[in-house]
Scaffold this motif. Sequence first.
Motif, PDB file in Angstrom:
ATOM      1  N   ILE A  77       0.864  -1.185   0.000  1.00  0.00           N
ATOM      2  CA  ILE A  77       0.000   0.000   0.000  1.00  0.00           C
ATOM      3  C   ILE A  77       0.898   1.231   0.000  1.00  0.00           C
ATOM      4  O   ILE A  77       1.547   1.547   1.002  1.00  0.00           O
ATOM      5  N   GLU A  78       0.923   1.929  -1.115  1.00  0.00           N
ATOM      6  CA  GLU A  78       1.744   3.131  -1.241  1.00  0.00           C
ATOM      7  C   GLU A  78       1.140   4.278  -0.430  1.00  0.00           C
ATOM      8  O   GLU A  78      -0.073   4.457  -0.371  1.00  0.00           O
ATOM      9  N   GLY A  79       2.002   5.070   0.199  1.00  0.00           N
ATOM     10  CA  GLY A  79       1.549   6.262   0.902  1.00  0.00           C
ATOM     11  C   GLY A  79       0.754   5.990   2.158  1.00  0.00           C
ATOM     12  O   GLY A  79      -0.103   6.795   2.539  1.00  0.00           O
ATOM     13  N   VAL A  80       1.011   4.876   2.824  1.00  0.00           N
ATOM     14  CA  VAL A  80       0.336   4.536   4.081  1.00  0.00           C
ATOM     15  C   VAL A  80       1.392   4.253   5.142  1.00  0.00           C
ATOM     16  O   VAL A  80       2.390   3.577   4.881  1.00  0.00           O
ATOM     17  N   ASP A  81       1.157   4.792   6.332  1.00  0.00           N
ATOM     18  CA  ASP A  81       2.092   4.610   7.439  1.00  0.00           C
ATOM     19  C   ASP A  81       1.331   4.116   8.660  1.00  0.00           C
ATOM     20  O   ASP A  81       0.139   4.407   8.825  1.00  0.00           O
ATOM     21  N   TYR A  82       2.007   3.349   9.506  1.00  0.00           N
ATOM     22  CA  TYR A  82       1.471   2.921  10.798  1.00  0.00           C
ATOM     23  C   TYR A  82       2.475   3.328  11.878  1.00  0.00           C
ATOM     24  O   TYR A  82       3.155   2.499  12.466  1.00  0.00           O
ATOM     25  N   PRO A  83       2.589   4.639  12.142  1.00  0.00           N
ATOM     26  CA  PRO A  83       3.590   5.095  13.113  1.00  0.00           C
ATOM     27  C   PRO A  83       3.120   4.896  14.543  1.00  0.00           C
ATOM     28  O   PRO A  83       1.927   4.878  14.835  1.00  0.00           O
ATOM     29  N   ASN A  84       4.080   4.752  15.436  1.00  0.00           N
ATOM     30  CA  ASN A  84       3.792   4.676  16.863  1.00  0.00           C
ATOM     31  C   ASN A  84       5.110   4.830  17.596  1.00  0.00           C
ATOM     32  O   ASN A  84       6.144   5.103  16.989  1.00  0.00           O
ATOM     33  N   ASN A  85       5.087   4.615  18.902  1.00  0.00           N
ATOM     34  CA  ASN A  85       6.340   4.687  19.636  1.00  0.00           C
ATOM     35  C   ASN A  85       7.184   3.445  19.355  1.00  0.00           C
ATOM     36  O   ASN A  85       6.782   2.549  18.619  1.00  0.00           O
ATOM     37  N   ASN A  86       8.352   3.382  19.960  1.00  0.00           N
ATOM     38  CA  ASN A  86       9.295   2.307  19.647  1.00  0.00           C
ATOM     39  C   ASN A  86       8.754   0.924  19.966  1.00  0.00           C
ATOM     40  O   ASN A  86       9.154  -0.066  19.366  1.00  0.00           O
ATOM     41  N   PHE A  87       7.830   0.830  20.932  1.00  0.00           N
ATOM     42  CA  PHE A  87       7.293  -0.482  21.293  1.00  0.00           C
ATOM     43  C   PHE A  87       6.548  -1.113  20.123  1.00  0.00           C
ATOM     44  O   PHE A  87       6.454  -2.329  20.021  1.00  0.00           O
ATOM     45  N   ALA A  88       6.001  -0.283  19.235  1.00  0.00           N
ATOM     46  CA  ALA A  88       5.227  -0.823  18.124  1.00  0.00           C
ATOM     47  C   ALA A  88       6.108  -1.444  17.050  1.00  0.00           C
ATOM     48  O   ALA A  88       5.613  -2.128  16.165  1.00  0.00           O
ATOM     49  N   ASP A  89       7.400  -1.204  17.105  1.00  0.00           N
ATOM     50  CA  ASP A  89       8.302  -1.729  16.084  1.00  0.00           C
ATOM     51  C   ASP A  89       8.951  -3.021  16.565  1.00  0.00           C
ATOM     52  O   ASP A  89       9.611  -3.065  17.606  1.00  0.00           O
ATOM     53  N   LEU A  90       8.748  -4.068  15.782  1.00  0.00           N
ATOM     54  CA  LEU A  90       9.338  -5.364  16.108  1.00  0.00           C
ATOM     55  C   LEU A  90      10.834  -5.364  15.829  1.00  0.00           C
ATOM     56  O   LEU A  90      11.620  -5.969  16.559  1.00  0.00           O
ATOM     57  N   ALA A  91      11.222  -4.680  14.760  1.00  0.00           N
ATOM     58  CA  ALA A  91      12.640  -4.587  14.405  1.00  0.00           C
ATOM     59  C   ALA A  91      12.839  -3.403  13.474  1.00  0.00           C
ATOM     60  O   ALA A  91      11.923  -2.986  12.762  1.00  0.00           O
ATOM     61  N   GLU A  92      14.043  -2.858  13.487  1.00  0.00           N
ATOM     62  CA  GLU A  92      14.413  -1.757  12.597  1.00  0.00           C
ATOM     63  C   GLU A  92      15.569  -2.218  11.717  1.00  0.00           C
ATOM     64  O   GLU A  92      16.651  -2.539  12.218  1.00  0.00           O
ATOM     65  N   LEU A  93      15.310  -2.287  10.416  1.00  0.00           N
ATOM     66  CA  LEU A  93      16.314  -2.769   9.471  1.00  0.00           C
ATOM     67  C   LEU A  93      16.810  -1.594   8.643  1.00  0.00           C
ATOM     68  O   LEU A  93      16.105  -1.080   7.774  1.00  0.00           O
ATOM     69  N   LYS A  94      18.021  -1.162   8.919  1.00  0.00           N
ATOM     70  CA  LYS A  94      18.598  -0.031   8.194  1.00  0.00           C
ATOM     71  C   LYS A  94      19.220  -0.498   6.873  1.00  0.00           C
ATOM     72  O   LYS A  94      19.447  -1.692   6.669  1.00  0.00           O
ATOM     73  N   HIS A  95      19.489   0.475   5.999  1.00  0.00           N
ATOM     74  CA  HIS A  95      20.097   0.214   4.691  1.00  0.00           C
ATOM     75  C   HIS A  95      19.265  -0.807   3.904  1.00  0.00           C
ATOM     76  O   HIS A  95      19.801  -1.707   3.258  1.00  0.00           O
ATOM     77  N   SER A  96      17.941  -0.655   3.992  1.00  0.00           N
ATOM     78  CA  SER A  96      17.036  -1.555   3.280  1.00  0.00           C
ATOM     79  C   SER A  96      16.577  -0.913   1.983  1.00  0.00           C
ATOM     80  O   SER A  96      16.820   0.268   1.718  1.00  0.00           O
TER      81      SER A  96
END
Length: 491
Positions: free
Chosen positions: A350-369
Amino acid sequence: MAILLWLMLLVASFHGSPAQNSTRTIVSGSRLVANSRITSSWPSPLGDFAFGFYNLSEDRFLVGIWFNKIPERTLAWSFNRNQPVGLGSYVELTVAGRLLLKDSQGSETYIYNGPLYATSANMKDDGNFALRNSDGSIIWQSFDSPTDTLLPGQSLATNQTLISNANGTIDFSEGRFNLEMQFDGNLLLNAYRYKDPAYWYTGSIGENGYLHFNATNMIMFVYNTTTPNQNNLSDAGNLPTPHSDYYHRATLNDVGNFQIFYYKKANVPQVGQWSWSLAWQAIEQPCNVTGLCEEYGYCFLDANQKPSCLCPLNFTLLDPNNPFKGCSPDFAPQRCGKDSSMRNFTVQVIEGVDYPNNNFADLAELKHSDRESCRKAVMDDCSCMAAVFLVAERTCLKKRMPLLNGRSDTSANGRIAFIKVATTDDTALPSPDKNKDPSSRDLAAGLIITSSVLILIFAAGAIYCRLASRPCGLIKPSSITSAIEIKLKSV
């Protein structure tokens, strides 16, 4: 002509001018009864506001205060917003000095039951309903217990809150959002059922803080005694003048935004002639309200720039009549284990859709993706159902479940949502019949077969007895009375 003038002066002397007739006193023993045919109320002297039974339907009422001269009859305060009452309910200023609500079932609730004795009441032209003692002092007033609206001259004191309606003018019960003046002087908006810290706040810190709606210039400001400079939230620049020609209100609406409105006064208002116009709002991006679309849904702005909610594909609205209640998946989520299979799932983009929240909502952060590696990270992880790819940051944020705070507005530019969904009926949610325990089904089948066999045996026996023309039943004991003698001989 002189006689006509004398009669006009006589009538004026009885009725008095608006300034003279500033109060309509409600005495002890006065009562209002809920009626579907006429509005049962105590109006203010000029009729701008009324206190009484506000019709939700023919047989459901709120005890409230509303703008009485406009067709919309906008509600400004209510006492029993979570428990409407029926026909025949009544409000009474009792001779014991209490303000009582008795519903049609006989249950009694006190609107006022304080230690001081109320001898009278009056509905004021500023929208405040007040109880007074024998010397005329106010001992209780509706301005001290706001619901979702502030009127000019009204304040929100420390530790007081406004709570939104559940669904606009359809459901006036308590909703999901509140405006709170904290003990530290900070005014904030939050989705309190999610224990949200705040999605908007003033940052005004100090003792004895309060929010005030100035009745002279219609400015909303925060003030405290520690830093006595007032913090203006709104200004008068967007308000038409003179202010006295308009009604004003500040309301926390059902989508979590705190807004100030004005409405042109008219002697004989017509439906559609005027409407409430927006002068100021706390949230400029309505989709930024926490939890607005509940679980899995995402917010978008319609043609009128008002927020609404959509579900991703393979998800369904929990309430088709209220899209703000969230969505539910039409399939069973993927499980980890030996039965886990990726063949029955795919990743929805889904282009142009975000599900932002605090850090607890993120299972993992993958940089340089990149886009493909983020999609693959969702597909390959049986414990992950969704991720959001931040294009400019080249970062993939794998999300925890359930998804919250979904939005599709300008703040979601450069965001791509990846959501894992089912591709076959094998992963569809089971129907109630499929959920039954197999052992229970086997037991039921065995009982049915056994019962059928027994019925057949008894039926066959009955047919045999009838054809043989002999009674069938228990064999009676023998009538032999002498014992059989057995002689013993030695060998």
